[in-house]
Design an enzyme around this catalytic site. Structure first.
Site, PDB file in Angstrom:
ATOM      1  N   LEU A   1     -11.031 -24.763  -5.328  1.00  0.00           N
ATOM      2  CA  LEU A   1     -11.677 -23.403  -4.978  1.00  0.00           C
ATOM      3  C   LEU A   1     -13.065 -23.331  -5.337  1.00  0.00           C
ATOM      4  O   LEU A   1     -13.688 -22.495  -5.414  1.00  0.00           O
ATOM      5  CB  LEU A   1     -10.869 -22.684  -6.080  1.00  0.00           C
ATOM      6  N   SER A   2     -13.547 -24.659  -5.695  1.00  0.00           N
ATOM      7  CA  SER A   2     -15.291 -24.573  -5.834  1.00  0.00           C
ATOM      8  C   SER A   2     -16.123 -23.998  -4.884  1.00  0.00           C
ATOM      9  O   SER A   2     -17.168 -23.692  -5.208  1.00  0.00           O
ATOM     10  CB  SER A   2     -15.494 -26.083  -6.560  1.00  0.00           C
ATOM     11  N   MET A   3     -15.733 -24.246  -3.701  1.00  0.00           N
ATOM     12  CA  MET A   3     -16.689 -23.749  -2.680  1.00  0.00           C
ATOM     13  C   MET A   3     -16.169 -22.454  -2.013  1.00  0.00           C
ATOM     14  O   MET A   3     -16.602 -21.993  -0.828  1.00  0.00           O
ATOM     15  CB  MET A   3     -16.834 -24.700  -1.438  1.00  0.00           C
TER      16      MET A   3
ATOM     17  N   ASN B   1     -18.429 -21.029  -5.740  1.00  0.00           N
ATOM     18  CA  ASN B   1     -17.639 -20.232  -6.495  1.00  0.00           C
ATOM     19  C   ASN B   1     -18.177 -20.341  -8.002  1.00  0.00           C
ATOM     20  O   ASN B   1     -17.583 -21.230  -8.819  1.00  0.00           O
ATOM     21  CB  ASN B   1     -16.089 -20.765  -6.360  1.00  0.00           C
TER      22      ASN B   1
END
Lengths: 166, 166
Positions: free
Chosen positions: A46-48, A142
């Site tokens: 989910l980091s991007m 994110n």
């Protein structure tokens, strides 16, 4: 040749030396292109978000890393031990610059940098640090996750494999 | 026709021979990769794993490690030697904290600086669900050293490589 024969020839080609040569050339080209130039990637994590979604498919265009100098705001693929797993992050600071996070705002050399791609609220604070020579500072888009849970930092430019195709 | 039959039989026998040699006499690189596969198997935990499987895996952990195993994690300032019993204990305790755990090794690059040592650079993916419901997903580059003792390979060091330095 009648249309019926053409159709038959298309789906059931004659195994001639020319045909075999074409198969070898196509297979070899596909292997070289998709192994070294346009590497298929399956985005996990989910980091991007929301720029790149978990589970989405893309390609890593490696020629950009060879011919173009990385710029701020570029999204890049950073390799680990190889190309099997890479980190997809955005460049926020270049070599020699001082980077800082102050209550969710990115500052580079003391100046606030606008980040229109950061859609979720962020409260990160990180003391100023200088990006080493030959490195860039990369962060995911994110920023709603806890700063301790987000994997970011400065990476060697040599580890940049390429950029996502879209 | 008889000659053609003999050629086909000879080719098939040759292929079988090559396969037999590769299976019965694996290369050192293959042996090292097998150790990583074994480590992945004993650490990974499927949801609802029964007690017998857990006990079997626990039994298989200790023989993978050397008498002393070095662990280096620069980000956490960890640099210490652990005995085989301590490593086994840590792995068991770590497994117990997860209801679901997957440890995979990708992009293994193996070199042999000398006959009794293997240096491996690889990407480690650790994904799981903690017993309290939290999910964990970590990807790191690791350098591992294995020592060959009496024709078997044992893990003697793990060093986490800081790809992104905060």
């Amino acid at each position: 040749m009648t249309s019926k024969n053409r159709l038959r020839q298309f789906f059931f080609p004659s195994i001639t030396p020319k045909f075999l040569l074409r198969v070898v050339v196509v297979a070899l080209s596909a292997y070289l292109v998709f192994s070294y130039v346009l590497i298929p990637i399956h985005i996990q994590g989910l980091s991007m978000e929301p720029t790149y979604h978990d589970g989405s498919i893309n390609f890593c265009w490696t020629l950009s890393a060879l011919f173009l100098k990385p710029q701020r705001h570029d999204v890049v693929a950073v390799r680990l031990a190889g190309h099997g797993v890479m980190l997809l992050k955005r460049i926020v600071a270049l070599e020699g610059e001082w980077i800082e996070f102050r209550y969710g705002k990115l500052l580079v050399d003391g100046n606030t940098i606008e980040e229109p791609y950061v859609k979720y609220p962020c409260d990160w604070s990180l003391s100023p640090r200088q990006v080493e020579q030959g490195s860039v500072y990369v962060v995911g888009d994110n920023r709603s996750m806890d700063i301790e849970d987000h994997h970011f930092g400065q990476a060697s430019i040599k580890r940049i494999v390429g950029v996502p195709l879209w | 026709m008889v000659k053609q039959k003999h050629v086909v039989i000879a080719v098939l026998l040759f292929i079988l021979g090559v396969l037999a040699v590769l299976t019965l006499f694996p290369s050192e690189e293959k042996k090292v990769k097998k150790q990583f596969e074994a480590l992945s198997r004993v650490v990974s935990k499927a949801p609802g794993e029964n007690a017998i499987t857990t006990a079997r895996k626990v039994y298989e952990i200790a023989p993978l490690f050397d008498e002393n195993c070095e662990l280096i994690i620069p980000a956490d300032s960890v640099s210490a030697y652990f005995s085989r019993a301590e490593m086994t204990s840590y792995v068991i305790r770590a497994r117990a904290q997860f209801s679901d755990l997957s440890l995979t090794f990708v992009d293994l690059s193996i070199t042999f600086p000398d006959r009794g040592t293997a240096k491996v650079v690889l990407t480690v993916k650790l994904k799981g669900k903690v017993v309290n419901g939290d999910r964990m997903d970590e990807t790191r580059e690791v350098q591992s050293t294995l020592k060959k003792i009496k024709r078997k390979w044992f893990f003697s060091a793990f060093e986490v490589v800081e790809v992104l330095k905060k």
